[in-house]
Scaffold this motif. Structure first.
Motif, mmCIF file in Angstrom:
data_model
loop_
_atom_site.group_PDB
_atom_site.id
_atom_site.type_symbol
_atom_site.label_atom_id
_atom_site.label_comp_id
_atom_site.label_asym_id
_atom_site.label_seq_id
_atom_site.Cartn_x
_atom_site.Cartn_y
_atom_site.Cartn_z
ATOM 1 N N ARG A 453 0.852 -1.212 0.000
ATOM 2 C CA ARG A 453 0.000 0.000 0.000
ATOM 3 C C ARG A 453 0.882 1.254 0.000
ATOM 4 N NH1 ARG A 453 -2.948 -2.894 3.962
ATOM 5 N NH2 ARG A 453 -2.410 -1.413 5.598
ATOM 6 N N ASP A 454 1.956 1.223 0.797
ATOM 7 C CA ASP A 454 2.848 2.393 0.848
ATOM 8 C C ASP A 454 3.468 2.659 -0.522
ATOM 9 O OD1 ASP A 454 2.272 2.511 3.498
ATOM 10 O OD2 ASP A 454 4.191 1.701 4.198
ATOM 11 N N ASP A 458 2.915 6.094 -2.508
ATOM 12 C CA ASP A 458 4.055 6.958 -2.843
ATOM 13 C C ASP A 458 4.186 7.138 -4.351
ATOM 14 O OD1 ASP A 458 4.572 7.191 -0.231
ATOM 15 O OD2 ASP A 458 6.247 5.762 -0.176
ATOM 16 N N SER A 459 4.088 6.027 -5.113
ATOM 17 C CA SER A 459 4.360 6.191 -6.546
ATOM 18 C C SER A 459 3.267 7.003 -7.219
ATOM 19 C CB SER A 459 4.609 4.856 -7.253
ATOM 20 O OG SER A 459 3.633 3.933 -6.926
ATOM 21 N N VAL A 460 2.004 6.770 -6.872
ATOM 22 C CA VAL A 460 0.943 7.555 -7.518
ATOM 23 C C VAL A 460 1.016 9.020 -7.061
ATOM 24 C CG1 VAL A 460 -1.554 7.813 -7.824
ATOM 25 C CG2 VAL A 460 -0.554 5.529 -7.814
ATOM 26 N N ASP A 465 2.062 14.794 -8.094
ATOM 27 C CA ASP A 465 2.691 16.063 -7.719
ATOM 28 C C ASP A 465 3.703 16.540 -8.754
ATOM 29 O OD1 ASP A 465 1.169 15.970 -5.489
ATOM 30 O OD2 ASP A 465 2.724 15.129 -4.200
ATOM 31 N N SER A 466 4.004 15.657 -9.730
ATOM 32 C CA SER A 466 5.059 16.025 -10.677
ATOM 33 C C SER A 466 4.523 16.797 -11.881
ATOM 34 C CB SER A 466 5.753 14.758 -11.192
ATOM 35 O OG SER A 466 4.896 14.085 -12.110
ATOM 36 N N ALA A 467 3.213 16.853 -12.042
ATOM 37 C CA ALA A 467 2.654 17.526 -13.226
ATOM 38 C C ALA A 467 1.331 18.176 -12.836
ATOM 39 C CB ALA A 467 2.445 16.504 -14.337
ATOM 40 N N ASP A 468 0.786 18.920 -13.786
ATOM 41 C CA ASP A 468 -0.448 19.664 -13.513
ATOM 42 C C ASP A 468 -1.640 18.775 -13.902
ATOM 43 O OD1 ASP A 468 -2.076 21.704 -12.903
ATOM 44 O OD2 ASP A 468 -1.341 23.114 -14.430
ATOM 45 N N LEU A 494 -7.662 -1.433 -0.217
ATOM 46 C CA LEU A 494 -7.844 -0.509 -1.342
ATOM 47 C C LEU A 494 -8.404 0.833 -0.844
ATOM 48 C CD1 LEU A 494 -8.093 0.257 -4.341
ATOM 49 C CD2 LEU A 494 -10.253 -1.002 -4.425
ATOM 50 N N CYS A 495 -9.371 0.758 0.065
ATOM 51 C CA CYS A 495 -9.967 2.003 0.588
ATOM 52 C C CYS A 495 -8.907 2.840 1.297
ATOM 53 C CB CYS A 495 -11.118 1.693 1.554
ATOM 54 S SG CYS A 495 -12.486 0.893 0.718
ATOM 55 N N ASP A 496 -8.004 2.176 2.006
ATOM 56 C CA ASP A 496 -6.929 2.884 2.705
ATOM 57 C C ASP A 496 -6.050 3.622 1.685
ATOM 58 O OD1 ASP A 496 -5.032 3.458 4.886
ATOM 59 O OD2 ASP A 496 -3.751 2.017 3.832
ATOM 60 N N VAL A 497 -5.696 2.914 0.602
ATOM 61 C CA VAL A 497 -4.846 3.515 -0.432
ATOM 62 C C VAL A 497 -5.546 4.739 -1.043
ATOM 63 C CG1 VAL A 497 -3.962 3.095 -2.768
ATOM 64 C CG2 VAL A 497 -3.632 1.371 -0.988
ATOM 65 N N LEU A 498 -6.819 4.577 -1.380
ATOM 66 C CA LEU A 498 -7.555 5.677 -2.033
ATOM 67 C C LEU A 498 -7.647 6.884 -1.112
ATOM 68 C CD1 LEU A 498 -10.387 3.607 -3.762
ATOM 69 C CD2 LEU A 498 -8.414 4.702 -4.864
#
Ligand code: GLA
Length: 766
Positions: A453-454, A458-460, A465-468, A494-498
């Motif tokens: 989940r982490d 982090d990746s998403v 944050d890298s683009a508009d 999944l709910c935690d991730v979202l």
């Protein structure tokens, strides 16, 4: 209002507002279900109480000296096992591997303002006015408690159950429904079933002594059987009669059943599927079910849909997006698949902007080695070959064109051919001792593991944050290998991730997708205001899919794109007018390669998008209605402030079709309305050599003259405009004839197969 009423008949709980009433009585510690439906008076408690049961032979008595304590024959709002009710139980428990009877009796009840949020991590409805919590104690084992929650919303009621284990031992839950109730009399059940590219087709069947089950065991709510369903009286129509709606705020395996008893009571229940389910509730722990939604109307299925839609729009959709206009999307998937470059995307974006699109969505294929669906899933680093300036550069260029920018992800899955899988093969879900099963060459990641989940969070988040980025399409393209309790734990993960990714970013518009509508449910809608309805963009297929979903979900939740014809999914050729007319009744987008558009199609698409934008609020949030139409036709209406739009759709044409009437709902009888049949594209080339019938000079059907005319000019179709009173329109007014094989006339509706028309109905000023 929720009230506890004490009178000669005993203790009653009445939950009631303008929309519905729900009445229960406590008897012998059990909750009797006396009424669910039309609002009632408090004084009706006595009349609605069932007469003393004088006994049915062969039954078991709960109290030896009370013949009326035969629990098998009483209408209940909750049941169990081991106390004489032999109908289906909503709860099944085990202790140390042995089944435990579930005889729970009322201990106390409390009414509080607002809702009591679910604490298990599942999403729930918001904005309820009051909640009743009934605490029930187990008769056999002290320390085992069941809490039933009832929350009242303006147009619906929700219910859920919580098992609390204060005993010294673990208790295993193998079944715990969110809701059970016994309703009086006969019903028909409508379920919404299908599969990939054929979601949500309505099927109706009588509820009888045989149990009817609506269930998913695919790990997700699934396109096989949507969790939502209807119970209607045998004489209920779209406009008249009683209709009950049920749904579950949950995206995992679900179960519902309906069955009529000897006493003419229909037992209905809904919750997590008990298939392979076994959840250990350790001493001191509890297990919470998802929230079930109950809705009622006596104005037929349309009346029920209006209430369900309002509930979804106001109590399910995230606050930031409630009644917020949704942009017109251009999505590059069906036009490009994996083959694109930045220059191709910008070319498409410029054209999409010219046509009126507001949001450019880059779909699959922008990261890792994702050049087909066999590799790259899991590696969210930008593919610089395709996008040399990265997402930052592309999003900036798209914004410079005057459009917002959106991006596709499929974060729950991984291709074995990926950096992520090579580094962490154990992060994917495998079944011990059994070879992996692939769906679309991918495995699911194990969202029950916190490190997985982490990684996703982090990746998403880093990409966002890298683009508009103003929009995210969150896809998930396979069934789950998980069974029972593990599949449930996945959904909680999944709910935690979202929550962690999007909680801090409420301004991003989210669209959920699961190979189209494999997760079209209220659980997803608590996070995602809209869902990619189906990978099937053929408008004739969409008539069934969108109509099925319309019973329970509002238009604002259904993403609907105009695609190319012949269609990728059916090879069917449909007119551009019909492709747009169907997509209008949802959140509109374009999804086709714009480089091959003819000038005449460009002009038409631009005017379609302009029309949609002019009536966007009505299309997305207006009151939706399935109107009566001639046999074989489909008629949808959306009604907004002083105007309605009606779509009339046909499948195959019969020769010499008869008269048709336009029937409009919900108007003011005495007011006057202007009705305009919206002009649409009629291609000259449609007529082939038949054009010779109206041309003064001979024309080669395969020649350059006809081809040029076809690419540049359109013919007038179905020109019609008139005024009529609301009464006349509600009774049905005859509309212009369809083509009857006797030649062209601009007043005719020149429809071959799959033709349609839109009618704009505007209130005239007095
Ligand atoms: C799924 C979705 C499509 C598209 C593709 C991309 O099939 O339903 O809309 O996003 O994935 O791979």
């Amino acid at each position: 209002m929720i009230k506890k009423i004490e009178n000669d008949g005993g203790t009653y709980f009445l939950l009631q507002n303008d929309s519905l009433a729900y009445l229960m009585r406590v008897r012998g510690g059990k909750l009797e279900q006396l009424h669910f439906g039309r609002p009632i008076a408090q004084e009706d408690c006595a009349a609605l109480t069932y007469p003393p049961n004088l006994g049915w032979g062969g039954s078991t008595l709960y109290e030896e000296n009370d013949p009326s304590s035969c629990m098998d024959t009483v209408p209940l709002a909750w049941s169990g096992s081991g106390f004489g009710d032999y109908r289906e139980s909503p709860v099944e428990l085990q202790v140390e591997g042995k089944p435990l009877a579930s005889d729970f009796v009322l201990k106390d009840a409390a009414i509080s303002d607002g809702i009591i949020p679910i604490s298990s991590g599942l999403p729930g409805a918001t904005g309820g006015s009051e909640t009743l919590v009934v605490r029930m104690a187990y008769r056999g084992v002290s320390g085992l408690q069941l809490r039933l929650y009832f929350s009242l919303y303006p147009t619906a009621l929700t219910r859920r159950a919580v098992l609390v284990n204060e005993t010294a031992k673990s208790v295993v839950v193998t079944k715990l429904m969110s809701v059970l109730l016994d309703l009086p009399g006969d019903f028909e059940i409508t379920t919404f079933d299908g599969g990939w590219i054929a979601e949500a087709h309505a099927h109706k069947t009588a509820v009888s002594r045989q149990r009817v089950v609506n269930e998913s065991t695919a790990g997700f709510s699934s396109s096989r059987h949507n969790p939502g369903f209807l119970l209607t009286r045998p004489n209920t129509t779209e406009f008249h009669g009683e209709a009950y709606g049920f749904n579950l705020i949950y995206s995992g395996n679900h179960y519902a059943s309906a069955q009529t008893s000897q006493q003419n009571l229909t037992r209905v229940m809904q919750g997590i599927s008990p298939d392979h389910f076994a959840w250990e509730v350790k001493s001191g722990d509890c297990f919470e079910t998802p929230e079930a939604v109950l809705c009622w109307s006596d104005k037929g299925c349309n009346g029920l849909s209006r209430k369900m839609h309002r509930f979804v729009n106001e109590n399910i959709i995230p606050h930031a997006w409630q009644y917020e206009n949704r942009p017109v999307v251009f999505n590059n998937w069906e036009g490009c698949m994996f083959g694109f470059s930045e220059s191709k995307l910008l070319f498409l974006a410029r054209r999409a902007k010219r046509l009126g699109c507001e949001l450019f969505v880059l779909d699959d294929g922008w990261f890792g080695q994702r050049n087909s669906d066999r590799a790259g899933l899991g590696d969210y680093s930008v593919n610089r070959k395709k996008l040399p300036d990265g997402l930052e550069g592309l999003s900036r260029k798209i914004h410079n064109l005057g459009m917002d920018f959106g991006l596709w992800f499929e974060p729950e899955a991984v291709n074995p051919d990926s950096e992520l899988y090579r580094a962490h093969p154990d992060w994917a879900l495998h079944t011990d001792g059994v070879p992996d099963l692939y769906g679309r060459h991918e495995l699911l990641l194990d969202l029950t593991k916190s490190e997985v989940r982490d990684y996703i969070v982090d990746s998403v988040s880093n990409i966002l944050d890298s683009a508009d980025i103003q929009y995210v399409k969150w896809d998930m393209n396979r069934q789950s290998p998980l069974l029972g309790a593990e599949a449930h734990a996945y959904i909680v993960g999944l709910c935690d991730v979202l929550r962690r990714i999007f909680g801090p970013r409420p301004e991003i518009l989210l669209e959920s997708c699961s190979s189209g509508g494999n997760r079209f449910d209220l659980g997803m809608l608590c996070f995602f205001p809209q869902i990619w309805t189906s990978d099937d963009t053929d408008p004739i297929e969409r008539l069934d899919i969108q109509q099925g979903l319309s019973y329970l979900y509002p238009q604002s939740t259904m993403s609907a794109h105009i695609a190319a014809a012949p269609h990728a999914q059916t090879l069917r050729k449909t007119p551009l007018s019909t492709r747009a007319n169907v997509a209008f009744f949802g959140v509109l987008g374009l999804e086709l390669d714009l480089s091959h558009l003819l000038p005449v199609e460009e002009t038409e698409l631009a005017s379609q998008i302009q029309f949609y934008k002019a009536h966007r609020e009505t299309f997305q949030f207006g009151e939706f209605c399935r109107n009566d139409a001639e046999k074989g036709a489909v008629c949808w209406q959306v009604a907004g402030d002083r105007k309605s739009v009606v779509g009339l759709f046909h499948r195959l044409v019969p020769a010499a079709p008869g008269y048709e009437w336009l029937r409009v709902g919900g108007l003011h009888g005495a007011k006057c309305y202007r009705v305009t049949c919206c002009p649409q594209l009629l291609r000259v080339g449609e007529f082939g050599r038949l054009i010779g019938h109206i041309s003064p000079v001979p024309i080669d059907p395969n020649g350059v003259v006809l081809r040029t005319a076809d690419h540049r000019y359109k013919m007038a179709d179905a020109a019609q405009s008139f005024t009529a009173s609301g009464d006349a329109l509600m009774s049905g007014v005859p509309i212009n004839q369809r083509f009857t094989g006797t030649g062209y006339d601009k007043r005719l509706r020149m429809q071959g197969d799959f033709g349609s028309n839109l009618y704009l109905i505007e209130e005239e000023p007095v």
